[in-house]
Design a protein around this motif. Sequence first.
Motif, PDB file in Angstrom:
ATOM      1  N   LYS A 123       0.821  -1.209   0.000  1.00  0.00           N
ATOM      2  CA  LYS A 123       0.000   0.000   0.000  1.00  0.00           C
ATOM      3  C   LYS A 123       0.855   1.261   0.000  1.00  0.00           C
ATOM      4  O   LYS A 123       0.547   2.240  -0.666  1.00  0.00           O
ATOM      5  CB  LYS A 123      -0.937  -0.005   1.208  1.00  0.00           C
ATOM      6  CG  LYS A 123      -2.073  -1.010   1.098  1.00  0.00           C
ATOM      7  CD  LYS A 123      -2.924  -1.045   2.369  1.00  0.00           C
ATOM      8  CE  LYS A 123      -4.021  -2.095   2.262  1.00  0.00           C
ATOM      9  NZ  LYS A 123      -4.811  -2.201   3.511  1.00  0.00           N
ATOM     10  N   ASP A 126       2.448   1.687  -3.386  1.00  0.00           N
ATOM     11  CA  ASP A 126       1.440   2.054  -4.381  1.00  0.00           C
ATOM     12  C   ASP A 126       1.210   3.564  -4.430  1.00  0.00           C
ATOM     13  O   ASP A 126       0.700   4.074  -5.420  1.00  0.00           O
ATOM     14  CB  ASP A 126       0.118   1.341  -4.064  1.00  0.00           C
ATOM     15  CG  ASP A 126      -0.853   1.388  -5.224  1.00  0.00           C
ATOM     16  OD1 ASP A 126      -0.410   1.178  -6.371  1.00  0.00           O
ATOM     17  OD2 ASP A 126      -2.042   1.655  -4.994  1.00  0.00           O
ATOM     18  N   ALA A 131       2.983   0.130 -11.023  1.00  0.00           N
ATOM     19  CA  ALA A 131       2.675  -1.276 -10.749  1.00  0.00           C
ATOM     20  C   ALA A 131       3.827  -2.196 -11.154  1.00  0.00           C
ATOM     21  O   ALA A 131       4.153  -3.148 -10.438  1.00  0.00           O
ATOM     22  CB  ALA A 131       1.399  -1.683 -11.468  1.00  0.00           C
ATOM     23  N   PRO A 165      -0.809  -5.105  -7.653  1.00  0.00           N
ATOM     24  CA  PRO A 165      -1.453  -4.176  -8.594  1.00  0.00           C
ATOM     25  C   PRO A 165      -1.261  -4.647 -10.028  1.00  0.00           C
ATOM     26  O   PRO A 165      -0.233  -5.247 -10.362  1.00  0.00           O
ATOM     27  CB  PRO A 165      -0.718  -2.853  -8.340  1.00  0.00           C
ATOM     28  CG  PRO A 165       0.602  -3.258  -7.765  1.00  0.00           C
ATOM     29  CD  PRO A 165       0.329  -4.489  -6.950  1.00  0.00           C
ATOM     30  N   LYS A 166      -2.243  -4.409 -10.856  1.00  0.00           N
ATOM     31  CA  LYS A 166      -2.167  -4.828 -12.252  1.00  0.00           C
ATOM     32  C   LYS A 166      -1.322  -3.845 -13.053  1.00  0.00           C
ATOM     33  O   LYS A 166      -1.389  -2.640 -12.848  1.00  0.00           O
ATOM     34  CB  LYS A 166      -3.573  -4.920 -12.861  1.00  0.00           C
ATOM     35  CG  LYS A 166      -4.434  -6.013 -12.231  1.00  0.00           C
ATOM     36  CD  LYS A 166      -5.794  -6.061 -12.888  1.00  0.00           C
ATOM     37  CE  LYS A 166      -6.659  -7.171 -12.266  1.00  0.00           C
ATOM     38  NZ  LYS A 166      -8.006  -7.227 -12.884  1.00  0.00           N
ATOM     39  N   THR A 167      -0.525  -4.395 -13.964  1.00  0.00           N
ATOM     40  CA  THR A 167       0.311  -3.553 -14.817  1.00  0.00           C
ATOM     41  C   THR A 167      -0.436  -3.190 -16.091  1.00  0.00           C
ATOM     42  O   THR A 167      -1.287  -3.951 -16.563  1.00  0.00           O
ATOM     43  CB  THR A 167       1.619  -4.269 -15.198  1.00  0.00           C
ATOM     44  OG1 THR A 167       1.303  -5.519 -15.845  1.00  0.00           O
ATOM     45  CG2 THR A 167       2.458  -4.551 -13.968  1.00  0.00           C
TER      46      THR A 167
END
Length: 367
Positions: A123, A126, A131, A165-167
């Motif tokens: 977190k 982020d 990502a 997290p998605k790239t």
Amino acid sequence: MARRGENIYKRKDGRWEGRYIKGRQKNGKIHYGYIYGYKYTEVKHQLILVKYEKQTSNSKDLLPYEGHLTDWTNYWLDTFVRPKVKSSTYASYKNKMEVHVLSTIGSIKLQKLKQSDVDTLLKKMDETLKASSIRSIFSVLKNCLSKAISLNLLSENPCIGVELPKTRRKTVQALSVKDQARLVKEVNSSQKFFSIMLALQTGLRIGEICGLKWEDIDFDNNTLGVNRTVLRIQTEDNAGRKTEIVEVTPKSNNSQRKIPITNALKENLLELQKTSTSEYVISNKHKALEPRTIAYRFQIIRKKIGLEKFSFHSLRHTFATRCLEAGGNIATISSLLGHSSTKMTLDCYTNSFFTEERQLMEKLEFV
């Protein structure tokens, strides 16, 4: 919706969630672990394996270890990483762990590290990192903790089951034919900008250009060999952290390659060789020119002609795009670029196919 007696539930997002007991806190409260998947059978299978591994690991006591994550990481880096990888890879791993991981959770004892601690770390990262960078850092941490498990210092890896997290796929920034012509006109004014022309005509990475030696060029057969790369890495001495220039082999077997050169580029290289006093093609007197110097020179040029949005790496993309426009096939272009696979080339240059796609559609007639 749950499957009775199995602790497997259907979530609102469409995934199945399997729950198992990881342990108990000092107050007796149960601490759960979770497994996610889009198929019930997949989650059930993984849950069975986890429970079995849990029972197996619980049957043997962990070795006593009072060190913190920082202590273990330093030991892992020096003992298991440094002897097996390039100096640049070691420096990269060390930097990722020190800057992004240990500064946040390094003070936690290794055997007290929990999945919630890793979630907290993600977190925080982020908030400032992309990502792709987070995934790269997470991979190093996961490998570090996996080694602790193999030595019986941890019973399970707290990185397992963490949602990353998605790239997003990168869009290629390549110069248009018009902008390329403007750039070529500008850089032809001085030999100190020859590295820019070399990138445009060969697709070499900036470190590969810095590492190029005259011995790598076969003027008889019009080829150029990529055998090394030059980069700046972080090191340490008694005075503290510093950086230094190192010369290493290319990043992969595919990166070490031969590239055919045009007659025009051959003539330019022969002209440059007449005044060269170094074994390196792009040099500062006798030494190889470092990447940030070449990048700085390109920065001067791009600002002068209004191409600020392009980086030096855009020249490599521009070379690939011109190859596509000339009718080159993906396998050939992938080989020239030194990519590990044609899939990587396709992923990078999908958007560059739009012109070809339009031309194809215009040839189709629907009645």
